[in-house]
Scaffold this motif. Structure first.
Motif, PDB file in Angstrom:
ATOM      1  N   UNK A 150      48.482  47.807  50.116  1.00 58.64           N
ATOM      2  CA  UNK A 150      47.961  46.883  51.116  1.00 58.64           C
ATOM      3  C   UNK A 150      46.474  46.760  50.916  1.00 58.64           C
ATOM      4  N   UNK A 151      46.008  45.547  50.922  1.00 59.78           N
ATOM      5  CA  UNK A 151      44.575  45.329  50.699  1.00 59.78           C
ATOM      6  C   UNK A 151      44.112  44.156  51.540  1.00 59.78           C
ATOM      7  N   UNK A 152      43.029  44.342  52.265  1.00 58.19           N
ATOM      8  CA  UNK A 152      42.417  43.235  52.981  1.00 58.19           C
ATOM      9  C   UNK A 152      41.830  42.252  51.988  1.00 58.19           C
ATOM     10  N   UNK A 153      42.102  40.984  52.153  1.00 52.59           N
ATOM     11  CA  UNK A 153      41.539  40.030  51.203  1.00 52.59           C
ATOM     12  C   UNK A 153      40.748  38.920  51.865  1.00 52.59           C
ATOM     13  N   UNK A 154      41.080  38.581  53.099  1.00 53.96           N
ATOM     14  CA  UNK A 154      40.243  37.557  53.733  1.00 53.96           C
ATOM     15  C   UNK A 154      39.978  38.002  55.170  1.00 53.96           C
ATOM     16  N   UNK A 225      43.415  32.094  29.958  1.00 60.09           N
ATOM     17  CA  UNK A 225      44.275  33.269  30.012  1.00 60.09           C
ATOM     18  C   UNK A 225      44.499  33.755  31.442  1.00 60.09           C
ATOM     19  N   UNK A 226      44.197  32.893  32.423  1.00 63.69           N
ATOM     20  CA  UNK A 226      44.334  33.269  33.835  1.00 63.69           C
ATOM     21  C   UNK A 226      45.442  32.455  34.509  1.00 63.69           C
ATOM     22  N   UNK A 227      46.051  33.056  35.529  1.00 62.14           N
ATOM     23  CA  UNK A 227      47.055  32.374  36.350  1.00 62.14           C
ATOM     24  C   UNK A 227      46.565  32.394  37.792  1.00 62.14           C
ATOM     25  N   UNK A 228      46.397  31.227  38.399  1.00 60.83           N
ATOM     26  CA  UNK A 228      45.804  31.117  39.736  1.00 60.83           C
ATOM     27  C   UNK A 228      46.817  30.508  40.712  1.00 60.83           C
ATOM     28  N   UNK A 229      46.967  31.155  41.860  1.00 62.97           N
ATOM     29  CA  UNK A 229      47.751  30.604  42.960  1.00 62.97           C
ATOM     30  C   UNK A 229      46.787  30.274  44.088  1.00 62.97           C
ATOM     31  N   UNK A 230      46.670  28.996  44.423  1.00 62.58           N
ATOM     32  CA  UNK A 230      45.730  28.516  45.435  1.00 62.58           C
ATOM     33  C   UNK A 230      46.141  29.019  46.812  1.00 62.58           C
ATOM     34  N   UNK A 246      40.846  24.053  54.574  1.00 57.73           N
ATOM     35  CA  UNK A 246      41.248  24.095  53.164  1.00 57.73           C
ATOM     36  C   UNK A 246      40.318  24.939  52.312  1.00 57.73           C
ATOM     37  N   UNK A 247      39.020  24.742  52.491  1.00 60.44           N
ATOM     38  CA  UNK A 247      38.067  25.425  51.635  1.00 60.44           C
ATOM     39  C   UNK A 247      38.099  26.923  51.848  1.00 60.44           C
ATOM     40  N   UNK A 248      38.182  27.356  53.096  1.00 65.47           N
ATOM     41  CA  UNK A 248      38.173  28.793  53.361  1.00 65.47           C
ATOM     42  C   UNK A 248      39.526  29.428  53.064  1.00 65.47           C
ATOM     43  N   UNK A 249      40.608  28.637  53.153  1.00 67.20           N
ATOM     44  CA  UNK A 249      41.910  29.187  52.811  1.00 67.20           C
ATOM     45  C   UNK A 249      41.984  29.566  51.334  1.00 67.20           C
ATOM     46  N   UNK A 250      41.179  28.891  50.544  1.00 67.49           N
ATOM     47  CA  UNK A 250      41.182  29.198  49.116  1.00 67.49           C
ATOM     48  C   UNK A 250      40.623  30.588  48.827  1.00 67.49           C
ATOM     49  N   UNK A 251      39.962  31.159  49.808  1.00 67.60           N
ATOM     50  CA  UNK A 251      39.494  32.534  49.634  1.00 67.60           C
ATOM     51  C   UNK A 251      40.659  33.520  49.557  1.00 67.60           C
TER      52      UNK A 251
END
Length: 353
Positions: A150-154, A225-230, A246-251
């Motif tokens: 478990x990790x806090x991310x936003x 070489x990266x895989x990004x999930x928005x 939208x902009x902050x959700x991308x965090x």
């Protein structure tokens, strides 16, 4: 009578018994009477119907089980000194593991017509698991633990409209209205409802992906070489107005970065039993990206058979010889045990006496 057969019979009369046996070997060899001296495995082809046991080399798929949570929706200070709506949550990784599965691009058929011949008898025992070789015994006569993280991310996903130059009472009213407008009543109620342990029930979005470490999972965008999930793609479903944030959700975006340790891999050129010696990969899951501006949520080294090399073990038979070949393979297709024995056959011993 053909010229070849006429000359052979003439040779038999002239050479006596020894010549007869030698000529018989030559004639039988040309006619294919004795079968193959080697058990042959050939690559599968969609244009050919193969008679024999079929197996596949293994490959690795990475399983990643992600859950985004929203546990708190409240008012918080903005960078400009006013107040924005704050959503607090995190990412749970309940599984980050590697699974072995058959690589259907690398299939082989052990040809049944190469197992026996007139001058030897072969017992062939093959053990398969999900189409992959576990063991092979030929006797001729005469596979990350799952991880909970478990990790806090936003910790501060704010709305786009700070509340500036208003009284505290008006700010409170506007913040409440803004919170409802962006987050919606269901999310707010879920975050304000507590379970028996006093923890917010919250709302969550779960996504389970299974992917080849040489490619990106579904819904992830491949960038070099990266895989990004928005993050907006994932979390906007929790909000009444996902576009407003939208902009902050991308965090809350997730990046998968894979460092591949590959060997030169090619299809086996020999016709023996093909197997893989695995390569490996280091896979990192980060948010929002795997650089100084992000953080690593999880990282693992995985065994990756498809990044390795293909080897071949030949299983040969000889006349007047008893031969045994025993092969065992690990969970990732690697050869873990090989035993070869060769002795004069009983028939040959009797012949000598």
């Amino acid at each position: 009578m053909s010229e070849f057969l006429r000359s052979t019979l003439t040779g038999l009369k002239a050479a006596g018994i020894a010549g007869a046996i030698g000529a018989l070997f030559v004639l039988g060899g040309r006619a294919g009477w004795y079968g193959s001296s080697q058990i042959v495995a050939v690559p599968l082809s969609s244009s050919v119907t193969h008679a024999g046991a079929i197996y596949f080399l293994p490959k690795t798929s990475i399983v990643l089980d992600l859950t985004w949570r929203c546990d708190i929706v409240q008012r918080g200070p903005s960078a400009k000194g006013a107040y924005d709506v704050v959503i607090d949550g995190g990412i749970e990784i309940s599984e980050f593991s590697a699974k072995a599965e058959p690589d259907h691009a690398y299939g082989y058929a052990i040809k049944s017509d190469t197992i026996d011949g007139i001058f030897w008898r072969t017992d062939l025992d093959i053990t398969l698991s999900n189409g992959m070789l576990v063991s092979l015994n030929a006797t001729s006569s005469g596979q990350i633990p799952n991880q909970d993280r478990f990790e806090k991310i936003f910790t501060s996903i704010a709305s786009a409209a700070p509340l500036i130059n208003k009284t505290a009472a008006v700010q409170d009213a506007d913040a409440a209205a803004q919170r409802v407008a962006i987050c919606g009543t269901p999310l707010i109620q879920a975050t304000e409802t507590k379970d028996a342990n006093g923890k917010a029930v919250g709302l969550s979005v779960r996504k389970v992906v299974r992917f080849d470490p040489d490619d990106c999972p579904t819904d992830f965008q491949k960038l070099s070489d990266r895989c990004i999930l928005d993050g907006q793609l994932v979390l906007s479903s929790l909000l009444l107005d996902g576009e407003a944030a939208a902009e902050v959700l991308r965090r809350s975006s997730v990046e998968i970065q894979t460092v591949r340790f590959k060997a030169v891999a090619a299809k086996a050129s020999s016709s023996g039993i093909a197997y893989r010696t695995p390569g490996s990969a280091n896979v990192r899951v980060c948010s929002p990206q795997c650089d100084i501006a992000g953080r690593t949520i999880a990282a693992n080294n995985f065994v990756v058979p498809q990044f390795g090399t293909i080897g071949v073990v030949s299983i040969e038979r000889r006349m007047f010889s008893d031969r045994t070949t025993q092969l065992k393979f690990g969970a990732w297709g690697e050869l873990t045990e090989a035993k070869f024995t060769d002795a004069a056959s009983v028939a040959a011993d009797k012949g000598e006496k």
